[in-house]
Design a protein around this motif. Structure first.
Motif, PDB file in Angstrom:
ATOM      1  N   ALA A 291       0.842  -1.196   0.000  1.00 26.83           N
ATOM      2  CA  ALA A 291       0.000   0.000   0.000  1.00 26.83           C
ATOM      3  C   ALA A 291       0.868   1.234   0.000  1.00 26.83           C
ATOM      4  CB  ALA A 291      -0.911  -0.003   1.225  1.00 26.83           C
ATOM      5  N   LEU A 292       0.362   2.274  -0.588  1.00 27.44           N
ATOM      6  CA  LEU A 292       1.008   3.576  -0.450  1.00 27.44           C
ATOM      7  C   LEU A 292      -0.034   4.662  -0.663  1.00 27.44           C
ATOM      8  CD1 LEU A 292       1.045   4.436  -3.528  1.00 27.44           C
ATOM      9  CD2 LEU A 292       3.450   3.971  -3.519  1.00 27.44           C
ATOM     10  N   ARG A 293       0.391   5.902  -0.401  1.00 28.16           N
ATOM     11  CA  ARG A 293      -0.523   7.027  -0.570  1.00 28.16           C
ATOM     12  C   ARG A 293      -0.126   7.853  -1.788  1.00 28.16           C
ATOM     13  NH1 ARG A 293      -2.178   9.884   5.051  1.00 28.16           N
ATOM     14  NH2 ARG A 293      -2.395   8.031   6.365  1.00 28.16           N
TER      15      ARG A 293
ATOM     16  N   GLU B  61      -5.402  12.732   0.305  1.00 33.72           N
ATOM     17  CA  GLU B  61      -4.635  11.712  -0.410  1.00 33.72           C
ATOM     18  C   GLU B  61      -5.506  10.471  -0.641  1.00 33.72           C
ATOM     19  OE1 GLU B  61      -0.104  12.312   1.066  1.00 33.72           O
ATOM     20  OE2 GLU B  61      -1.432  11.406   2.531  1.00 33.72           O
ATOM     21  N   THR B  62      -4.967   9.565  -1.457  1.00 33.70           N
ATOM     22  CA  THR B  62      -5.623   8.275  -1.643  1.00 33.70           C
ATOM     23  C   THR B  62      -4.663   7.180  -1.198  1.00 33.70           C
ATOM     24  OG1 THR B  62      -6.933   9.046  -3.519  1.00 33.70           O
ATOM     25  CG2 THR B  62      -6.601   6.671  -3.331  1.00 33.70           C
ATOM     26  N   ARG B  63      -5.157   6.330  -0.347  1.00 35.30           N
ATOM     27  CA  ARG B  63      -4.375   5.153   0.025  1.00 35.30           C
ATOM     28  C   ARG B  63      -4.735   4.049  -0.968  1.00 35.30           C
ATOM     29  NH1 ARG B  63      -1.813   2.084   4.132  1.00 35.30           N
ATOM     30  NH2 ARG B  63      -2.854   0.116   4.533  1.00 35.30           N
TER      31      ARG B  63
ATOM     32  N   THR C  66      -4.221   0.267  -2.046  1.00 36.94           N
ATOM     33  CA  THR C  66      -3.804  -1.019  -1.495  1.00 36.94           C
ATOM     34  C   THR C  66      -3.978  -2.095  -2.553  1.00 36.94           C
ATOM     35  OG1 THR C  66      -4.559  -0.344   0.705  1.00 36.94           O
ATOM     36  CG2 THR C  66      -4.150  -2.698   0.363  1.00 36.94           C
TER      37      THR C  66
ATOM     38  N   GLU D 158       1.233   2.967   9.458  1.00 38.67           N
ATOM     39  CA  GLU D 158       0.412   2.552   8.310  1.00 38.67           C
ATOM     40  C   GLU D 158       1.034   1.331   7.642  1.00 38.67           C
ATOM     41  OE1 GLU D 158      -1.405   5.801   6.220  1.00 38.67           O
ATOM     42  OE2 GLU D 158      -0.991   4.845   4.298  1.00 38.67           O
TER      43      GLU D 158
ATOM     44  N   ARG E  75       2.551   6.250  -8.635  1.00 34.43           N
ATOM     45  CA  ARG E  75       2.596   7.514  -7.881  1.00 34.43           C
ATOM     46  C   ARG E  75       3.416   8.566  -8.624  1.00 34.43           C
ATOM     47  NH1 ARG E  75       5.176  10.355  -3.855  1.00 34.43           N
ATOM     48  NH2 ARG E  75       7.084   9.151  -4.112  1.00 34.43           N
TER      49      ARG E  75
ATOM     50  N   VAL F 200       2.266  -0.979   4.974  1.00 33.59           N
ATOM     51  CA  VAL F 200       2.636  -0.794   3.566  1.00 33.59           C
ATOM     52  C   VAL F 200       3.008  -2.107   2.889  1.00 33.59           C
ATOM     53  CG1 VAL F 200       3.322   1.627   3.763  1.00 33.59           C
ATOM     54  CG2 VAL F 200       5.023  -0.163   4.171  1.00 33.59           C
TER      55      VAL F 200
ATOM     56  N   VAL G 249      -7.816   9.373   2.241  1.00 32.72           N
ATOM     57  CA  VAL G 249      -7.255   9.683   3.558  1.00 32.72           C
ATOM     58  C   VAL G 249      -6.844  11.150   3.494  1.00 32.72           C
ATOM     59  CG1 VAL G 249      -5.510   9.146   5.287  1.00 32.72           C
ATOM     60  CG2 VAL G 249      -6.356   7.331   3.775  1.00 32.72           C
TER      61      VAL G 249
ATOM     62  N   GLU H 113      -1.282   0.624  14.450  1.00 35.59           N
ATOM     63  CA  GLU H 113      -2.012   1.631  13.673  1.00 35.59           C
ATOM     64  C   GLU H 113      -2.885   2.474  14.611  1.00 35.59           C
ATOM     65  OE1 GLU H 113      -4.471   0.079  10.536  1.00 35.59           O
ATOM     66  OE2 GLU H 113      -5.270   2.057  10.035  1.00 35.59           O
TER      67      GLU H 113
END
Lengths: 164, 149
Positions: A8-10, A112-114, A116, B29, A156, B31, A109, B23
């Motif tokens: 996952a990342l933002r 931003e958008t997380r 996943t 978070e 990203r 990842v 979030v 969390e």
């Protein structure tokens, strides 16, 4: 399908925008990896074929190969713009019964958008199968996860500095 | 995300519970998470600021959670936060952290607190609240300090 890789990342953009770039521009931000080629004639250019025409109905993820052939990576099973995308994922060497699935979630979030990515079902591909390169299970999944991490980072980056 | 040169890897008896707890308590978070065919956690990484921690199992006979060794710790991880340490502490407490030392100003210019997580790992948390020179820190602490930054 229990074996699972999650990364996952933002990304600083709205979920719908990230979904659009993920799907419509996948040919631009995707980064092939020799370890995980879909076909012996890869890499080609990825695309969600049929997207935007029937709101997900009949959409499939394909790789358009340099030879002109089109390899179907998998059908889209869920197409919810800005929220969720699920598609099948198979390599050309997979035997019947071997099937993996990718779920991508887009969650707001703040501003931003997380994003996943959950790639599951590698337990349907035996450890001795050619697609696994003789890696022990944990090593294989870790390498695959690292690739997904690079892929999301590429997504990203593509949204920070769009191609001209 | 560029990888820091140092990353801590912590062992938990129940690492999946730890992911949720960290969390809730610290705003870490998730990842990366890798699960084997039986659904057991094989590897995971959580992000905070520009750093990662790896959350894993007791994966060899020599790797143990404090919960398995009478609460002993052989290292602690320090969290540097930007902003309100007291609010951070309240959040951690609400998530079930045992606060071992309430937030307090330190001679070196940070405000810090210390807590214990769900399996007994110690965490220290601090934020810079005041610029302090080496001379001031030495005078306040009585210590001889080298390498002041």
């Amino acid at each position: 399908m229990s074996s699972k890789v999650l990364v996952a990342l933002r990304i600083k953009a709205a979920p719908l925008r990230v979904f659009e770039v993920f799907t419509a521009d996948i040919g631009a931000w995707w980064r092939p990896n020799d370890l995980f080629s879909f076909t012996p004639r890869s890499p080609g250019v990825l695309a969600f074929e049929g997207a935007g025409e029937a709101r997900g109905e009949g959409v499939r993820l394909v790789e358009r190969l340099p030879s002109g052939k089109v390899f179907e990576i998998g059908p889209v099973r869920v197409w919810t713009p800005g929220e969720r995308l699920v598609f099948g994922w198979r390599q050309a060497t997979f035997a019947p019964g071997m099937d993996t699935e990718v779920e991508v979630r887009f969650e707001a979030v703040g501003d931003e958008t997380r994003v996943t990515v959950e790639h599951r079902g590698w337990d349907t591909v035996p450890i001795e199968h050619v697609a696994r390169h003789h890696f022990p299970d944990g090593v294989f999944l870790h390498r695959h996860g690292a690739w997904w991490r690079d892929l999301l980072e590429s997504l990203r980056q593509s949204m920070i500095s769009p191609s001209p | 995300m560029a990888r820091a040169s140092l990353t801590s890897a912590l062992c938990y008896r129940d690492p999946k519970a730890a992911l949720k707890w960290l969390e809730a308590a610290f705003d870490f978070e998730l990842v990366m998470l890798i699960e084997d065919a039986d659904g057991n956690l094989a590897h995971s990484e959580m992000k905070f600021g520009d750093s990662l921690v790896m959350i894993g199992t007791e994966w060899t006979d020599q790797h143990r959670s404090p919960a398995s060794i009478d609460g002993l710790n052989t290292q602690t991880v320090h969290i540097k936060v930007e902003g309100d340490v007291d609010a951070h502490c309240q959040r951690a407490r609400a998530a079930g952290a045992e606060i071992l030392m309430e937030p307090a100003d330190q001679f070196y210019g940070d405000r810090t607190y210390r807590c214990r997580d769900l399996e007994g790992h110690f965490w220290t948390v601090g934020a810079a609240v005041k610029a302090v020179s080496r001379e001031e820190a030495e005078a306040a602490s009585g210590l001889k300090i080298q390498g002041w930054m």
